[in-house]
Design a protein around this motif. Structure first.
Motif, PDB file in Angstrom:
ATOM      1  N   GLU A 140       0.801  -1.216   0.000  1.00 44.68           N
ATOM      2  CA  GLU A 140       0.000   0.000   0.000  1.00 44.68           C
ATOM      3  C   GLU A 140       0.840   1.275   0.000  1.00 44.68           C
ATOM      4  O   GLU A 140       0.321   2.366   0.087  1.00 44.68           O
ATOM      5  CB  GLU A 140      -0.952  -0.009   1.200  1.00 44.68           C
ATOM      6  CG  GLU A 140      -0.250  -0.138   2.528  1.00 44.68           C
ATOM      7  CD  GLU A 140      -1.241  -0.188   3.689  1.00 44.68           C
ATOM      8  OE1 GLU A 140      -0.875   0.272   4.766  1.00 44.68           O
ATOM      9  OE2 GLU A 140      -2.369  -0.668   3.489  1.00 44.68           O
TER      10      GLU A 140
ATOM     11  N   ALA B  46       3.030  10.599  -3.251  1.00 45.27           N
ATOM     12  CA  ALA B  46       2.005  11.510  -3.751  1.00 45.27           C
ATOM     13  C   ALA B  46       2.092  11.521  -5.265  1.00 45.27           C
ATOM     14  O   ALA B  46       3.153  11.363  -5.849  1.00 45.27           O
ATOM     15  CB  ALA B  46       2.248  12.900  -3.212  1.00 45.27           C
ATOM     16  N   GLU B  47       0.965  11.679  -5.849  1.00 45.46           N
ATOM     17  CA  GLU B  47       0.914  11.528  -7.284  1.00 45.46           C
ATOM     18  C   GLU B  47       0.290  12.780  -7.870  1.00 45.46           C
ATOM     19  O   GLU B  47      -0.701  13.283  -7.372  1.00 45.46           O
ATOM     20  CB  GLU B  47       0.015  10.336  -7.574  1.00 45.46           C
ATOM     21  CG  GLU B  47       0.342   9.617  -8.834  1.00 45.46           C
ATOM     22  CD  GLU B  47      -0.587   8.438  -9.008  1.00 45.46           C
ATOM     23  OE1 GLU B  47      -1.091   8.304 -10.121  1.00 45.46           O
ATOM     24  OE2 GLU B  47      -0.824   7.684  -8.044  1.00 45.46           O
ATOM     25  N   VAL B  48       0.862  13.301  -8.921  1.00 48.74           N
ATOM     26  CA  VAL B  48       0.216  14.369  -9.668  1.00 48.74           C
ATOM     27  C   VAL B  48      -0.143  13.791 -11.016  1.00 48.74           C
ATOM     28  O   VAL B  48       0.712  13.301 -11.741  1.00 48.74           O
ATOM     29  CB  VAL B  48       1.128  15.601  -9.825  1.00 48.74           C
ATOM     30  CG1 VAL B  48       0.436  16.645 -10.691  1.00 48.74           C
ATOM     31  CG2 VAL B  48       1.467  16.178  -8.469  1.00 48.74           C
ATOM     32  N   ARG B  49      -1.443  13.777 -11.325  1.00 45.72           N
ATOM     33  CA  ARG B  49      -1.911  13.103 -12.534  1.00 45.72           C
ATOM     34  C   ARG B  49      -2.181  14.102 -13.640  1.00 45.72           C
ATOM     35  O   ARG B  49      -2.861  15.102 -13.442  1.00 45.72           O
ATOM     36  CB  ARG B  49      -3.221  12.369 -12.220  1.00 45.72           C
ATOM     37  CG  ARG B  49      -3.025  11.194 -11.303  1.00 45.72           C
ATOM     38  CD  ARG B  49      -3.109   9.911 -12.063  1.00 45.72           C
ATOM     39  NE  ARG B  49      -4.429   9.810 -12.694  1.00 45.72           N
ATOM     40  CZ  ARG B  49      -4.731   8.843 -13.548  1.00 45.72           C
ATOM     41  NH1 ARG B  49      -3.830   7.966 -13.901  1.00 45.72           N
ATOM     42  NH2 ARG B  49      -5.942   8.780 -14.060  1.00 45.72           N
ATOM     43  N   VAL B  50      -1.638  13.810 -14.819  1.00 47.38           N
ATOM     44  CA  VAL B  50      -1.879  14.670 -15.980  1.00 47.38           C
ATOM     45  C   VAL B  50      -3.207  14.275 -16.616  1.00 47.38           C
ATOM     46  O   VAL B  50      -3.509  13.102 -16.710  1.00 47.38           O
ATOM     47  CB  VAL B  50      -0.739  14.542 -16.994  1.00 47.38           C
ATOM     48  CG1 VAL B  50      -0.989  15.467 -18.186  1.00 47.38           C
ATOM     49  CG2 VAL B  50       0.569  14.875 -16.326  1.00 47.38           C
TER      50      VAL B  50
ATOM     51  N   HIS C 235       2.586   4.333  -1.318  1.00 46.18           N
ATOM     52  CA  HIS C 235       2.526   5.148  -2.524  1.00 46.18           C
ATOM     53  C   HIS C 235       3.150   6.497  -2.240  1.00 46.18           C
ATOM     54  O   HIS C 235       3.045   6.999  -1.137  1.00 46.18           O
ATOM     55  CB  HIS C 235       1.088   5.401  -2.963  1.00 46.18           C
ATOM     56  CG  HIS C 235       0.343   4.161  -3.301  1.00 46.18           C
ATOM     57  ND1 HIS C 235       0.484   3.534  -4.497  1.00 46.18           N
ATOM     58  CD2 HIS C 235      -0.543   3.435  -2.580  1.00 46.18           C
ATOM     59  CE1 HIS C 235      -0.305   2.467  -4.507  1.00 46.18           C
ATOM     60  NE2 HIS C 235      -0.924   2.381  -3.356  1.00 46.18           N
TER      61      HIS C 235
END
Lengths: 732, 185
Positions: free
Chosen positions: B177, B181-185, B179
């Motif tokens: 689990e 931080a994610e920045v999604r385009v 992860h």
């Protein structure tokens, strides 16, 4: 600098440092116990004495007798200050109740006296020996009982009407008309209110724990009826605030009174059991929501009324705020009603307005979707608006709520949800999924900073901005590094000192965007000074890799300060883009819960937030803001409630054992996705806040998941098992 | 002149250093550390054993130092957050908290870190917990066990998910689990 037109390309867009998930610059200090909080500073002019605050034992009435004779004779006691012997005090313009009560008592645990002694143990012991008797008066402590007399408000809190709500609702083929309640809640920040105060002549200095340095300075001056320039406030590290530390509180006033009385610095940390009734709280609400829809799922009427209470002269919980902007519908009504209560002072807690407002509205939306037999994600998408529904000529600066919802649904596996509740079972567990929209406005506040370029090529930022765990130190360092073309380690950030330029402070999720914009403005000025110092044209220079470049010339940035430090100070001010465009932040919260058939225990199993909040300045600290807010949202949904004793007028569960907040075991792994956005209409940073957005909608997503799991709709927060256990479906 | 409160001598070893104190007998171990020895890293959040911010290790065992009088600790070895590591030389748990952003305001953090270090030792030592499948067997080094055992340390900033990841890394447990931080385009 004034931000009046949408931002073009600027040095922040390079995103070499900004937008990077760097570790907190103060992380090593905080994890090794080296970051000093208010009570812990050793930079004080003399050995401190210890203060212990005595709170009122009644909610309303008068002190009949105050006997401190025995206490005064106890070992180590230096002074006992109450309204009887204190100097006359003013009242801060942002305080509803006086911070020193007596002879009249306005609320339970209002501070009535401070005992100052050589040691904490002596002060506490002597405080217990002060004998106070009271003449108790009748008080109003029950919001339900006071609701019929609650009054409408004016100005920003006045009723709003668009189109013909009553007619449209009455004729709508599908209707929801429900009432929801949210309880009083407490910030329960981990660091107690704490202050060390001392006087040097007629000047007052404090180390304190406060989110808004300039407000604190002004309010201390007002309270002690002295010029603000004689007050020095410092708050470099703050152990959480959540709105509870926006205002001047009794710890600072009582420490200053004690220090004056004994001629020494006095330190006070408010005992935890005193804090919950002494200070402010988020007030309870009763909310009626009426929705009217066509059969194919187009909302035609949205009505939201909210009742809350506060002490005389206080304000409402603005729980209808988001309802004016979240969904399209031609006919709309919102109304706030404020009752007078003699409970402790109501005021802001994280996302005031939207947090409790969305807890109600987003259940109502779920209920309407169910009546329409529509998927609740699709229903929300269908009723999206790209303009301010009350003023359709006014667009949102940027609004990607639909993408948050659809992207989140795909990632969360929303298609596996059963539209019919109480259908998904795993062993003894009923499984449910819930969704809610998140919404919170972006607010910009005037914010100033000073930046210094030293001869060694380092830059120091000074601003009275605070870091309450939000990551201000880090994003401000990132901003200055980006602007000056430096690596992060060449930037030093000094915060939380009233001798620094006045910043936005920390509140209303305005801190990150506003304070970094102030630093941007100051750095823009410093860039000009540096270019001039190097004989380059400020209009065509680049700052990168520690160098200043113009055409084919380059020089180390440090050379600009060779003949002396360069200092620039600037204030970011805001034009009318906030009026031309509605500036808001958006999110979609998805939650999966499991409810035990037999015991009714609810466990949160999965959580996802998809957020659209402009440019994310630091994905690591921004994500922490959101997961922390999601955690608080679980608390609000399932456990947090200040229990009111309606006879005696106080919050009964006034400590951290009685006021339950989520613990490790309550919270699963949390997923956060930020849409890749830049909002050029909000600031040169193109960023908006996330700290409150992360909370907005979470409670309703949990509530909707519990409904989906159990088929029992609870409209009375917190959703504790006593409210649904009897109605759970039979085990198979 | 009022009678002075009773005092008592106590000798402790704090972070390897001997400390000889003469204390008002009402002084808690927490206040002895903070107000008498000057180690402010250990925090006072509630003073009632409800929040865990004051967690320290006494002879290797974690306790709420606010619930214990200092004079009860004659001869004890106390480890506080300052004794685990320094900004220049972080303890692996401190480094993992920084990396995984296992804190925000930082006030509960010293207690969380002291607890986290002790929890991993407790699981290794086979001390049972409420969430253990088989109470007679050895507890597994799982995130579930860690979350259960950490639940006396409140964090109102809500860094629990990140703290779990920090602890899992130090324990050498892979959790699917984890992860970023994610920045999604």
């Amino acid at each position: 600098m004034k931000f009046e037109t949408p931002a073009g390309t600027n040095p922040i867009d390079a995103m070499k440092v900004i937008g990077q998930a760097v570790d907190r610059v103060d992380g090593k200090l905080k994890t090794t116990g080296q970051a000093p909080y208010a009570y812990e500073h050793s930079e004080i002019p003399a050995k401190p004495a210890f203060g212990y605050v005595i709170g009122a034992g009644i909610a309303k009435g008068r002190i009949a007798s105050f006997n401190a004779e025995e206490a005064r004779r106890m070992p180590g006691v230096l002074a006992i200050v109450s309204a009887k012997n204190a100097q006359p005090l003013g009242k801060g313009s942002m305080n509803t109740a006086k911070l020193l009560g007596g002879p009249n008592v306005d609320h339970y645990h209002q501070a009535l006296a401070v005992v100052v002694a050589e040691s904490f143990e002596q002060a506490r012991s002597a405080a217990n020996a002060v004998r106070i008797t009271y003449d108790r008066a009748q008080g109003r402590f029950d919001l339900v009982a006071q609701k019929p007399g609650a009054q409408p408000l004016t100005g920003n809190d006045a009723d709003t009407h668009t189109g013909d709500f009553e007619g449209a609702f009455a004729s709508a083929p599908v209707q929801v008309d429900q009432t929801y309640t949210t309880p009083d809640q407490n910030h329960a920040m981990m660091e107690p209110f704490a202050t060390i105060a001392w006087w040097e002549g007629d000047a007052l200095s404090v180390w304190t724990s406060n989110q808004m340095i300039a407000w604190n300075k002004r309010e201390l001056a007002k309270t002690f009826q002295m010029p603000p320039d004689k007050v020095h406030v410092r708050s470099p590290f703050i152990g959480g605030g959540f709105g509870g530390k926006l205002f001047l509180r009794a710890d600072a006033v009582m420490a200053a009174l004690g220090a004056k009385a004994c001629g020494r610095p006095v330190k006070i940390a408010m005992p935890r059991p005193l804090m919950l009734n002494n200070a402010t709280h988020r007030p309870a609400t009763i909310q009626r929501i009426r929705l009217g829809s066509t059969r194919d799922g187009k909302l035609t009427a949205i009505g939201h009324e909210s009742w809350s209470g506060d002490l005389p002269g206080g304000g409402p919980e603005t729980a209808t705020q988001q309802t004016r902007l979240l969904y399209a519908a031609a006919n709309r009504l919102t109304a706030l009603r404020l009752a007078e209560l003699d409970l402790p002072e109501a005021n802001a807690m994280r996302a005031p307005g939207e947090a409790p407002g969305l807890m109600a509205l987003e259940i109502a939306i779920d209920e309407m979707a169910e009546k329409l037999a529509m998927d609740p994600v699709k229903f929300r998408v269908l009723n999206d608006t790209q303009v301010d529904p009350e003023h359709p000529q006014r667009p949102f600066s940027q609004r990607n709520l639909v993408r948050c919802l659809e992207d989140g649904a795909a990632r969360f596996g929303w298609s596996r949800r059963s539209a019919r509740p109480a259908q998904m079972r795993e062993g003894r567990w009923l499984i449910g999924m819930g969704v809610a929209a998140g919404f919170r406005n972006n607010i910009n506040m005037t914010s100033a900073a000073r930046v210094r370029l030293a001869g060694d090529g380092t830059v120091t930022v000074e601003t009275d901005m605070t870091d309450i765990g939000t990551g201000s130190y880090t994003i401000i360092a990132q901003t200055a590094a980006e602007m000056m073309g430096l690596p992060l380690e060449k930037v030093r950030v000094k915060l939380g000192d009233s001798s620094f330029p006045v910043s936005a402070g920390s509140g209303g999720q305005w801190g990150a965007n506003s304070s970094t914009s102030g630093v941007y403005a100051a750095c823009a000025k410093l860039r000009d000074l540096a270019a001039q110092s190097l004989g380059m044209d400020p209009a065509s220079v680049q700052f990168a890799d520690g160098e200043v470049r113009a055409g084919n010339r380059s020089a180390p940035l440090a050379d600009a300060a060779k003949s002396g430090e360069l200092v620039a100070e600037e204030t970011m001010q805001w034009g009318d883009l906030g009026r031309k465009f509605q500036q808001s932040t958006f999110g979609a919260h998805f939650v999966e819960v499991a409810v035990d058939f037999y015991t009714g225990e609810t466990r949160v199993r999965r959580m996802l937030a998809v957020c659209a909040a402009g440019r994310i300045l630091n994905p690591k600290t921004a994500r922490s803001q959101v997961i922390g807010a999601m955690t608080m949202g679980v608390g609000g949904a399932l456990m947090e409630e200040l229990a009111v004793d309606k006879r005696f007028g106080f919050f009964v569960n006034h400590d951290l054992a009685g006021y339950e907040v989520p613990v490790h075991a309550d919270i699963p792994h949390q997923d956060v996705v930020f849409l890749d956005e830049e909002d050029d209409k909000v600031s040169p940073m193109k960023a908006k806040g996330v700290g409150e957005l992360g909370l907005c909608g979470v409670g309703a997503a949990v509530a909707n998941a519990v409904y989906n799991a159990t088929g029992v709709r609870v409209r009375d927060y917190p959703i504790t098992l006593d409210k649904y256990l009897a109605d759970l479906p039979e085990p198979v | 002149m009022a009678q002075q409160p009773p005092t008592m001598a106590v000798s402790l070893e704090v972070n390897g250093e001997p400390q000889a104190l003469m204390l008002d007998t009402r002084t808690t171990l927490l206040d002895a550390l903070r107000d008498h020895i000057g180690l402010m890293g250990t925090k006072k959040g509630c003073d009632h054993g409800q929040c865990g911010a004051c967690t320290v290790l006494v002879n290797g065992i974690r306790i709420n130092s606010c619930l214990s009088l200092a004079v009860m600790h004659e001869g004890d070895a106390v480890t506080t957050i300052e004794g685990l590591g320094t900004p220049q030389e972080l303890h692996p748990m401190q480094a993992a908290f920084v990396k995984h952003d296992g804190f925000q305001c930082g006030y509960c953090t010293p207690g969380q870190i002291c607890s986290a270090v002790a929890v991993l030792d407790e699981i290794k030592a086979g001390i049972p917990s409420h969430v253990q499948g088989d109470i007679g067997g050895a507890p597994d080094m799982t995130v579930l066990e860690m979350r259960e055992r950490m639940s006396g340390n409140l964090c109102r900033c809500g860094a629990y998910s990140n703290i779990a990841e920090a602890m899992a890394e130090v324990a050498g447990v892979r959790i699917a689990e984890t992860h970023d931080a994610e920045v999604r385009v």
